[in-house]
Design an enzyme around this catalytic site. Sequence first.
Site, PDB file in Angstrom:
ATOM      1  N   ASP A 162       0.840  -1.195   0.000  1.00 34.73           N
ATOM      2  CA  ASP A 162       0.000   0.000   0.000  1.00 34.73           C
ATOM      3  C   ASP A 162       0.874   1.244   0.000  1.00 34.73           C
ATOM      4  O   ASP A 162       2.052   1.199   0.359  1.00 34.73           O
ATOM      5  CB  ASP A 162      -0.901   0.004   1.239  1.00 34.73           C
ATOM      6  CG  ASP A 162      -2.118   0.905   1.097  1.00 34.73           C
ATOM      7  OD1 ASP A 162      -2.273   1.563   0.047  1.00 34.73           O
ATOM      8  OD2 ASP A 162      -2.930   0.943   2.044  1.00 34.73           O
ATOM      9  N   GLY A 163       0.286   2.353  -0.386  1.00 34.04           N
ATOM     10  CA  GLY A 163       0.975   3.632  -0.372  1.00 34.04           C
ATOM     11  C   GLY A 163       0.858   4.306   0.986  1.00 34.04           C
ATOM     12  O   GLY A 163       0.353   3.741   1.956  1.00 34.04           O
ATOM     13  N   ASP A 167       0.542   8.571   2.778  1.00 33.46           N
ATOM     14  CA  ASP A 167       0.536  10.020   2.599  1.00 33.46           C
ATOM     15  C   ASP A 167       1.789  10.644   3.200  1.00 33.46           C
ATOM     16  O   ASP A 167       2.296  11.643   2.701  1.00 33.46           O
ATOM     17  CB  ASP A 167      -0.721  10.610   3.225  1.00 33.46           C
ATOM     18  CG  ASP A 167      -1.983  10.074   2.561  1.00 33.46           C
ATOM     19  OD1 ASP A 167      -2.083  10.177   1.323  1.00 33.46           O
ATOM     20  OD2 ASP A 167      -2.849   9.535   3.268  1.00 33.46           O
ATOM     21  N   LYS A 197      -1.993   7.622   6.763  1.00 36.52           N
ATOM     22  CA  LYS A 197      -2.699   7.079   5.616  1.00 36.52           C
ATOM     23  C   LYS A 197      -4.169   7.465   5.719  1.00 36.52           C
ATOM     24  O   LYS A 197      -4.647   7.847   6.775  1.00 36.52           O
ATOM     25  CB  LYS A 197      -2.563   5.551   5.566  1.00 36.52           C
ATOM     26  CG  LYS A 197      -1.136   5.091   5.250  1.00 36.52           C
ATOM     27  CD  LYS A 197      -0.962   3.574   5.292  1.00 36.52           C
ATOM     28  CE  LYS A 197      -2.033   2.811   4.567  1.00 36.52           C
ATOM     29  NZ  LYS A 197      -2.220   3.251   3.159  1.00 36.52           N
ATOM     30  N   GLY A 238      -5.745   9.313   2.942  1.00 37.73           N
ATOM     31  CA  GLY A 238      -6.112  10.357   1.994  1.00 37.73           C
ATOM     32  C   GLY A 238      -7.135   9.881   0.978  1.00 37.73           C
ATOM     33  O   GLY A 238      -7.943  10.661   0.483  1.00 37.73           O
ATOM     34  N   GLY A 239      -7.112   8.581   0.696  1.00 36.18           N
ATOM     35  CA  GLY A 239      -8.082   7.996  -0.231  1.00 36.18           C
ATOM     36  C   GLY A 239      -9.356   7.532   0.431  1.00 36.18           C
ATOM     37  O   GLY A 239     -10.260   7.030  -0.246  1.00 36.18           O
ATOM     38  N   GLU A 270      -7.879  -0.565   5.231  1.00 34.67           N
ATOM     39  CA  GLU A 270      -6.427  -0.699   5.058  1.00 34.67           C
ATOM     40  C   GLU A 270      -5.781  -1.186   6.350  1.00 34.67           C
ATOM     41  O   GLU A 270      -4.923  -2.076   6.339  1.00 34.67           O
ATOM     42  CB  GLU A 270      -5.824   0.648   4.641  1.00 34.67           C
ATOM     43  CG  GLU A 270      -6.175   1.066   3.226  1.00 34.67           C
ATOM     44  CD  GLU A 270      -5.688   2.468   2.880  1.00 34.67           C
ATOM     45  OE1 GLU A 270      -5.581   2.765   1.686  1.00 34.67           O
ATOM     46  OE2 GLU A 270      -5.422   3.264   3.813  1.00 34.67           O
ATOM     47  N   LYS A 315       7.003  11.742   0.112  1.00 37.03           N
ATOM     48  CA  LYS A 315       6.219  11.254   1.253  1.00 37.03           C
ATOM     49  C   LYS A 315       7.086  10.973   2.486  1.00 37.03           C
ATOM     50  O   LYS A 315       6.548  10.748   3.572  1.00 37.03           O
ATOM     51  CB  LYS A 315       5.459   9.978   0.859  1.00 37.03           C
ATOM     52  CG  LYS A 315       4.606  10.111  -0.392  1.00 37.03           C
ATOM     53  CD  LYS A 315       3.540  11.158  -0.246  1.00 37.03           C
ATOM     54  CE  LYS A 315       2.803  11.424  -1.545  1.00 37.03           C
ATOM     55  NZ  LYS A 315       2.134  10.262  -2.116  1.00 37.03           N
TER      56      LYS A 315
END
Length: 231
Positions: free
Chosen positions: A85-86, A88, A98, A100-101, A107, A125
């Site tokens: 996963d990404g 922020d 995390k 932002g989405g 998650e 980031k």
Amino acid sequence: MTQDELKRLVGEAAARYVTENVPQGAVIGVGTGSTANCFIDALAAVKDRYRGAVSSSVATTERLKSHGIKVFDLNEIESLQVYVDGADEIDGSGAMIKGGGGALTREKIVASVAETFVCIADASKRVAVLGQFPLPVEVVPMARTAIGRRLAALGGVPVLRVKQDGAPYVTDNGNEILDVKGLRIDDPRALEAAINGWPGVVTVGLFAQRGADLCLLGTERGVETLRYAAH
């Protein structure tokens, strides 16, 4: 390289990591957001090696299925070797902001059961101290104002997340999100525990108690692999 190019770079690097470290027939945990989408697109090329994926959002499920990748409910899976996963923001300990989405709760659930959390991010980031990016807090709608007051007492400025039409943004779980500006988060583990303990909070977008095990960081020089101590 542009930010989009860096995202594609780390997405492809994550697919290689999975291919090299996760045995065939496994199920892959997949996050949400633009960087996670780049991983999904790269994973499609090796999808036949794996049974499928566990998704962290409706949007991710749709993208996985568009590539012909089978999506499992987490309740169907006995174990999950990796979650990709990404973020922020990510600090030097592997703690992250995390959400932002908007998928922070799911998650966090998927990340909590994975043996390895692989964060994929571009160099912008990486931060010394978390908090420049607004901290998302998913709340039960009836508790929004009460939680907002408690967040303000911490020194933050909570703002209700809204859609383009001005209506409150609603998560996949039917809740709302307060984005908290102005916090300097020197102890993310303690703050995560504190906010998560407030009645009405579903979860806070701090991933410190279960942070990243490694980060594939996209830079102008290529992909750096950062490893963190156990959380």
